[in-house]
Design an enzyme around this catalytic site. Structure first.
Site, PDB file in Angstrom:
ATOM      1  N   SER A 148     -10.521  40.852  22.023  1.00 60.15           N
ATOM      2  CA  SER A 148      -9.644  39.675  21.990  1.00 60.15           C
ATOM      3  C   SER A 148      -8.730  39.544  23.205  1.00 60.15           C
ATOM      4  O   SER A 148      -8.197  38.467  23.444  1.00 60.15           O
ATOM      5  CB  SER A 148      -8.801  39.693  20.718  1.00 60.15           C
ATOM      6  OG  SER A 148      -8.120  40.920  20.609  1.00 60.15           O
ATOM      7  N   ASP A 165       1.250  36.844  19.246  1.00 59.09           N
ATOM      8  CA  ASP A 165       1.126  37.113  17.807  1.00 59.09           C
ATOM      9  C   ASP A 165       1.357  38.611  17.610  1.00 59.09           C
ATOM     10  O   ASP A 165       1.987  39.247  18.448  1.00 59.09           O
ATOM     11  CB  ASP A 165      -0.221  36.604  17.265  1.00 59.09           C
ATOM     12  CG  ASP A 165      -1.414  37.282  17.915  1.00 59.09           C
ATOM     13  OD1 ASP A 165      -1.240  38.358  18.557  1.00 59.09           O
ATOM     14  OD2 ASP A 165      -2.536  36.756  17.799  1.00 59.09           O
ATOM     15  N   HIS A 195      -1.365  40.410  20.441  1.00 60.71           N
ATOM     16  CA  HIS A 195      -1.864  39.899  21.723  1.00 60.71           C
ATOM     17  C   HIS A 195      -0.753  39.452  22.662  1.00 60.71           C
ATOM     18  O   HIS A 195       0.232  38.861  22.222  1.00 60.71           O
ATOM     19  CB  HIS A 195      -2.835  38.742  21.459  1.00 60.71           C
ATOM     20  CG  HIS A 195      -3.974  39.152  20.586  1.00 60.71           C
ATOM     21  ND1 HIS A 195      -4.082  38.744  19.284  1.00 60.71           N
ATOM     22  CD2 HIS A 195      -5.015  39.962  20.832  1.00 60.71           C
ATOM     23  CE1 HIS A 195      -5.179  39.287  18.756  1.00 60.71           C
ATOM     24  NE2 HIS A 195      -5.762  40.036  19.677  1.00 60.71           N
TER      25      HIS A 195
END
Ligand SMILES: *[C@@H]1O[C@H](CO)[C@@H](O)[C@H](O)[C@H]1NC(C)=O
Ligand SMILES: *[C@@H]1O[C@H](CO)[C@@H](O)[C@H](O)[C@H]1NC(C)=O
Ligand SMILES: *[C@@H]1O[C@H](CO)[C@@H](O)[C@H](O)[C@H]1NC(C)=O
Ligand SMILES: *[C@@H]1O[C@H](CO)[C@@H](O)[C@H](O)[C@H]1NC(C)=O
Ligand SMILES: *[C@@H]1O[C@H](CO)[C@@H](O)[C@H](O)[C@H]1NC(C)=O
Ligand SMILES: *[C@@H]1O[C@H](CO)[C@@H](O)[C@H](O)[C@H]1NC(C)=O
Length: 362
Positions: A42, A326, A329
């Site tokens: 991610s 978040d 990240h």
């Protein structure tokens, strides 16, 4: 032993380049390499998970709130770390996702295969959040793109020559810890392996995967070390700090893995002709980059129970003050630091043996 002179030669050869590179200004126009391929999780995903059945998606607001195209699947308010590296390499446009590249035949400049929650091990992420494009599957997607490149360039030889010139970045392993080893309610790995044994089996599998990438024509490969997974708001909320500022048991485990990546890179360079693998010390860069922010251990957006941004809420007004967008990240502001230091080392321990700007020139 016979490989020793070759390795030494390479190290001495890079020192003059280091000087030249620091004298050069950023050149505009042509990118420094013809193509850039991105593998990872991610931190690098730019929308590959959008069509998967998974909770690990970021294709809704408030993701992309500072991004020209809005929410795209990047786990960020804006550009992610792979976007920053692409820009520094001189690419004007974003590197396409695998699906975009395949559909539009926009394949010669490179492709981004990264998938949020993906790992070195096929099962990582799957039991926790759903479908994922594991590293083996990302390599499979790369084979599909290579067949299209071969078609476009007319023959295998030209395709290989092209692929040899590209930069490859790969960020893998974080989810083999956070979405596998440290989820004992879903995964058995922490009962099967000690942290040392686990790092060893991961490195063995990763080594084979990196060799496959080499066999597919990759020569200039930047391998990202794992970040400080024990310092994310998610880890802190799940495990508690026990008096320290991060979850040490997680940070210790990922550092064992990182300590094995450097010899892995050295071995690949010694054993594979023409290979130029390099290690990016994301653990250190991550730790230092976080300190640039006022809010270092809390997310900018309001979270769902999975630790992603809640779609119905408005994020913090000043994203540049937060290290985390978040619960896991980086904000674009921090991705800028991560990408810049991967591209041009700020400290001698940021990259070994070379940073990405030098890798481009080798
Ligand atoms: C992904 O999903 C979107 C929206 O549902 C659809 O338009 C698109 O064709 C899908 N792409 C692929 C490659 O499946
Ligand atoms: C994000 O990336 C794009 C494309 O590389 C670039 O034009 C833009 O300036 C970047 N945004 C920031 C805030 O760096
Ligand atoms: C990964 O696991 C999934 C689900 O168990 C399976 O369908 C898939 O074939 C596996 N992929 C590889 C490359 O092993
Ligand atoms: C974990 O171990 C149990 C018992 O050995 C086994 O039944 C289960 O399938 C394993 N789960 C996974 C995800 O490997
Ligand atoms: C908390 O710290 C104590 C003392 O250092 C240690 O014995 C204990 O194992 C730690 N607990 C956790 C959950 O890390
Ligand atoms: C987000 O959370 C903050 C407190 O953490 C709260 O003040 C704010 O109203 C929330 N925003 C939305 C849109 O729910």
């Amino acid at each position: 032993m016979e490989n020793q002179p070759k390795l030494l030669w390479w190290i001495f050869f890079t020192i003059p380049l280091l000087i030249i590179s620091n004298l050069q200004n950023c050149a505009y126009g042509e990118p420094q390499v013809p193509c850039f391929f991105v593998f990872g999780d991610s931190l690098f995903d730019n929308g590959n998970n959008n069509n998967l059945s998974t909770l690990a998606k970021a294709n809704y607001t408030p993701y992309g709130i500072d991004f020209s195209k809005g929410p795209t699947g990047r786990f960020s308010n804006g550009n992610n770390t792979a976007d920053v590296i692409a820009k520094l390499l001189g690419f004007d446009d974003y590197i396409p996702t695998f699906n975009e590249a395949k559909a539009t035949k926009n394949i010669l400049r490179g492709v981004n295969y990264a998938s949020g929650s993906a790992g070195i091990r096929n099962e990582s992420g799957r039991l926790a959040v759903g479908d994922v494009i594991s590293l083996d599957e990302q390599l499979q997607n790369h084979r599909i793109i290579i067949s299209l490149i071969t078609e476009a360039l007319g023959n295998k030889d030209s395709a290989m020559k092209h692929l040899n010139k590209c930069i490859y970045t790969i960020d893998m392993g974080n989810n083999d810890y956070t979405m596998n080893y440290f989820l004992p309610q879903l995964y058995n790995t922490s009962r099967q392996f000690s942290a040392h044994q686990y790092a060893t089996v991961l490195i063995q599998q990763y080594s084979q995967q990196l060799e496959s990438l080499y066999d597919l024509g990759a020569r200039k490969v930047a391998v990202a070390g794992l970040i400080q997974n024990g310092c994310s708001p998610n880890a802190l909320a799940t495990y508690g700090t026990n008096g320290s500022s991060c979850v040490e048991v997680i940070n210790n485990a990922v550092q064992i893995f990182n300590s094995k990546l450097i010899p892995l890179v050295t071995n690949l360079n010694a054993n594979l002709p023409g290979a130029k693998f390099t290690y990016i010390n994301f653990y250190q860069i991550d730790a230092e980059s976080t300190r640039a922010f006022r809010f270092t251990r809390v997310a900018c957006c309001n979270l769902t129970s999975t630790g992603l941004c809640d779609p119905s809420t408005i994020p913090c007004p000043d994203r540049t003050e937060y290290a985390f967008y978040d619960s896991a990240h980086p904000t674009e502001a921090r991705a800028l630091i991560l990408g810049r230091r991967a591209y041009r080392a700020q400290s001698v321990t940021d990259a070994f043996p070379v940073d990405i700007s030098l890798l481009a020139q080798l």
